[in-house]
Write an enzyme that holds these catalytic residues in place. Sequence first.
Site, PDB file in Angstrom:
ATOM      1  N   PHE A 172       0.859  -1.006  -0.006  1.00 31.31           N
ATOM      2  CA  PHE A 172      -0.029  -0.078  -0.026  1.00 31.31           C
ATOM      3  C   PHE A 172       0.919   1.352  -0.186  1.00 31.31           C
ATOM      4  O   PHE A 172       2.090   1.042   0.448  1.00 31.31           O
ATOM      5  CB  PHE A 172      -1.014   0.057   1.043  1.00 31.31           C
ATOM      6  CG  PHE A 172      -2.057   1.194   1.016  1.00 31.31           C
ATOM      7  CD1 PHE A 172      -2.799   1.281   0.114  1.00 31.31           C
ATOM      8  CD2 PHE A 172      -1.910   2.199   1.922  1.00 31.31           C
ATOM      9  CE1 PHE A 172      -3.801   2.386  -0.133  1.00 31.31           C
ATOM     10  CE2 PHE A 172      -2.471   3.339   1.672  1.00 31.31           C
ATOM     11  CZ  PHE A 172      -3.524   3.430   0.866  1.00 31.31           C
ATOM     12  N   THR A 173       0.463   2.244  -0.535  1.00 35.93           N
ATOM     13  CA  THR A 173       1.308   3.486  -0.648  1.00 35.93           C
ATOM     14  C   THR A 173       2.093   3.930   0.410  1.00 35.93           C
ATOM     15  O   THR A 173       3.227   4.030   0.589  1.00 35.93           O
ATOM     16  CB  THR A 173       0.623   4.812  -1.353  1.00 35.93           C
ATOM     17  OG1 THR A 173      -0.787   4.901  -0.415  1.00 35.93           O
ATOM     18  CG2 THR A 173       0.012   4.431  -2.679  1.00 35.93           C
TER      19      THR A 173
ATOM     20  N   ARG B 139      -4.960   4.844  -9.249  1.00 43.29           N
ATOM     21  CA  ARG B 139      -4.062   3.858  -8.684  1.00 43.29           C
ATOM     22  C   ARG B 139      -3.419   3.336  -9.775  1.00 43.29           C
ATOM     23  O   ARG B 139      -3.901   2.230 -10.169  1.00 43.29           O
ATOM     24  CB  ARG B 139      -5.210   2.671  -7.881  1.00 43.29           C
ATOM     25  CG  ARG B 139      -6.169   3.454  -6.839  1.00 43.29           C
ATOM     26  CD  ARG B 139      -5.394   3.588  -5.449  1.00 43.29           C
ATOM     27  NE  ARG B 139      -4.408   4.594  -5.245  1.00 43.29           N
ATOM     28  CZ  ARG B 139      -4.130   5.058  -3.930  1.00 43.29           C
ATOM     29  NH1 ARG B 139      -4.502   4.643  -3.062  1.00 43.29           N
ATOM     30  NH2 ARG B 139      -3.189   6.147  -3.991  1.00 43.29           N
TER      31      ARG B 139
ATOM     32  N   PHE C 166       1.388  11.370  -5.793  1.00 44.87           N
ATOM     33  CA  PHE C 166      -0.126  11.728  -6.127  1.00 44.87           C
ATOM     34  C   PHE C 166      -1.076  12.396  -5.294  1.00 44.87           C
ATOM     35  O   PHE C 166      -2.126  12.977  -5.577  1.00 44.87           O
ATOM     36  CB  PHE C 166      -0.651  10.281  -6.412  1.00 44.87           C
ATOM     37  CG  PHE C 166      -0.469   9.365  -4.679  1.00 44.87           C
ATOM     38  CD1 PHE C 166       0.607   8.733  -4.579  1.00 44.87           C
ATOM     39  CD2 PHE C 166      -1.996   9.404  -3.982  1.00 44.87           C
ATOM     40  CE1 PHE C 166       0.238   8.163  -3.508  1.00 44.87           C
ATOM     41  CE2 PHE C 166      -1.579   8.804  -2.720  1.00 44.87           C
ATOM     42  CZ  PHE C 166      -0.547   8.203  -2.479  1.00 44.87           C
TER      43      PHE C 166
HETATM   44  N1  F0G Z   1      -3.375   0.000   4.853  1.00 43.95           N
HETATM   45  C1  F0G Z   1      -4.461   0.131   3.909  1.00 43.95           C
HETATM   46  C2  F0G Z   1      -4.777  -1.238   3.226  1.00 43.95           C
HETATM   47  C3  F0G Z   1      -5.153   1.108   3.598  1.00 43.95           C
HETATM   48  O1  F0G Z   1      -5.937   1.052   2.495  1.00 43.95           O
HETATM   49  C4  F0G Z   1      -4.705   2.279   4.041  1.00 43.95           C
HETATM   50  C5  F0G Z   1      -5.260   3.632   3.770  1.00 43.95           C
HETATM   51  C6  F0G Z   1      -3.502   2.492   5.129  1.00 43.95           C
HETATM   52  C7  F0G Z   1      -3.149   1.369   5.267  1.00 43.95           C
HETATM   53  C8  F0G Z   1      -3.335   3.829   5.602  1.00 43.95           C
HETATM   54  O2  F0G Z   1      -4.181   3.929   6.697  1.00 43.95           O
HETATM   55  O3  F0G Z   1      -5.229   6.299   5.702  1.00 43.95           O
HETATM   56  O4  F0G Z   1      -5.580   5.739   8.272  1.00 43.95           O
HETATM   57  O5  F0G Z   1      -3.108   6.279   7.361  1.00 43.95           O
HETATM   58  N2  F0G Z   1      -6.221   3.824   2.558  1.00 43.95           N
HETATM   59  C9  F0G Z   1      -6.782   5.123   2.310  1.00 43.95           C
HETATM   60  C10 F0G Z   1      -7.254   4.788   0.916  1.00 43.95           C
HETATM   61  C11 F0G Z   1      -5.922   6.193   2.300  1.00 43.95           C
HETATM   62  O6  F0G Z   1      -8.060   5.695   0.120  1.00 43.95           O
HETATM   63  O7  F0G Z   1      -7.377   3.568   0.462  1.00 43.95           O
HETATM   64  P1  F0G Z   1      -4.587   5.881   6.898  1.00 43.95           P
END
Ligand code: F0G
Length: 530
Positions: free
Chosen positions: A180-181, A437, A503
């Site tokens: 994940f980013t 994405r 991004f």
């Molecule tokens: N892990 C996953 C699988 C996520 O989807 C996200 C966040 C994070 C960690 C980080 O968590 O935002 O509370 O710091 N995903 C959001 C999204 C940003 O739009 O999919 P966070």
Amino acid sequence: MQTAIRVVPRIVSCCSSLSKVPRPAQGRIDFFEQEQKLEKLEKEEKTVMANVKFMSGENVPLEMHKVRMVQRVNLLPVEDRLESMKEAGFNTFLLKNRDVFLDMLTDSGVNAMSENQYAAMMQADDSYAGSETFYRLEKVLQDMFGMKYFLPAHQGRACENIISQVLVKPGSVALMNYHFTTTKAHITLKGGTIEEIIGDEGIKINSDALFKGDIDIDKLNEAIARIGGENISFVRVEAGTNLVGGQPVSMKNIREVSQICRNAGIRTVYDASLLADNLYFIKVRDAAYKRTDIKDIIREIASFFDIVYFSARKLGSARGGGILTSSDELFYKMRELVPLFEGFLTYGGMSVREMEALTVGLQETLDIDVISQTPIFVEALCGELIKKGVPVVTPPGGLGCHVDARQFCSHVPQTQYPAGALNAALFIASGVRAMERGTLSEQRNDDGSERLAEMELIRLAVPKRVFTLSQIKYTADRLAWLYKNRELIGGLEFTEEPKVLRFFFGRLKPADDWAENLAAQFRKDFGDSL
Ligand code: F0G
């Protein structure tokens, strides 16, 4: 056969009110709890197996809630949408929400909360240290995951920072089904690298695999033999694998991965941010778990990991995050960092009101009617798009519907960000804000060259219980129009490119005047329609 309607006990809204619920005499508690569990399982099986059948045979995602508070949204004319997009540097993160009609950017922090969550916020215990609110949350989490310790953090990436600070050494490699980013950014910031070992099906746009988030066991064994267990910081499994289309991970895979890692002495980390969707898919796609209580599924998953962390902006439909572990060693190491980066140990950067909402939201995650809502709406949106020939990731996952921009905009080279371009075009055509994405969401290689993404997707997130079916149909309609006019979409180039997580606030411009042409075509085709 007509079955009598039984009153299923609702999940209790908060721990303090537990004491007010009439309880049976001591000797009958086991029986009472057993009965409750059976009723819940029966109900879940019905929801999952049958859903609600329509006479027409149509598969309609029926809402198991009603709307009691609304927010007005604005749909700007196409010319104004084009102007907003220009002002936002063709980056949907930089749009102002007042210019957005349907915000499908993410489900993060924007899921609809229940009346019980709001009610719980009113009785939060405001205190820097030792807040009763924290102990309520800690108890619910320990019970749900069957883990010993809980450390609060302000959101998911804050957990990733703490975990990376403790486990990542310079030169080490973190293996994972998919990055994940923010996870990748924290690991690389600590001098580590990541390697993705997802099964080949996971990165196919269309597949029959039901658990496309699964790790490839051969790739895992090969990576351990090549890199050496001592150079692997941890193996991370991400529930509802975000960047490949919200695809679930199976229990069988988790079990196998955990066994291999334990034998090799490698730490295991579970990102439970998208656990709710993943739980739903385990219930409906794995016959072995059809009649397993959701809490038992969660506990079984957690038993395979050294660390579980989550973004509570997703899991629990509130805002915040946290880390769970049963390891004394890991707990003490991570604990030191919480006051440094997050806040005192009994709030970790979260407001007490959010913690109360989270405590209730987590308990609601055990309700199949709650966790089914996003996946069935995602399925409905994907279904509408497939009918219209628009290429989407299948089988539909959780989180949102993912459109394949590489097929959609096959004429736009990857170096001109086809997913970014489609994302901008969708906003101009509809006022719907989605998320890129693809290559735009990648970090450049160390030598400055583009790291071309394996998949070029746009994600139309379906936050829990937020959108209605007509809004879903509108979105599909506008995407279908865009698909018909896809040749009008051109590429993008950066005008301002940040080094980290570009991004989020990078700015771009169209390679030519395609955006104007697209808006003009819309006006021609739709007349005076918004
Ligand atoms: N892990 C996953 C699988 C996520 O989807 C996200 C966040 C994070 C960690 C980080 O968590 O935002 O509370 O710091 N995903 C959001 C999204 C940003 O739009 O999919 P966070």
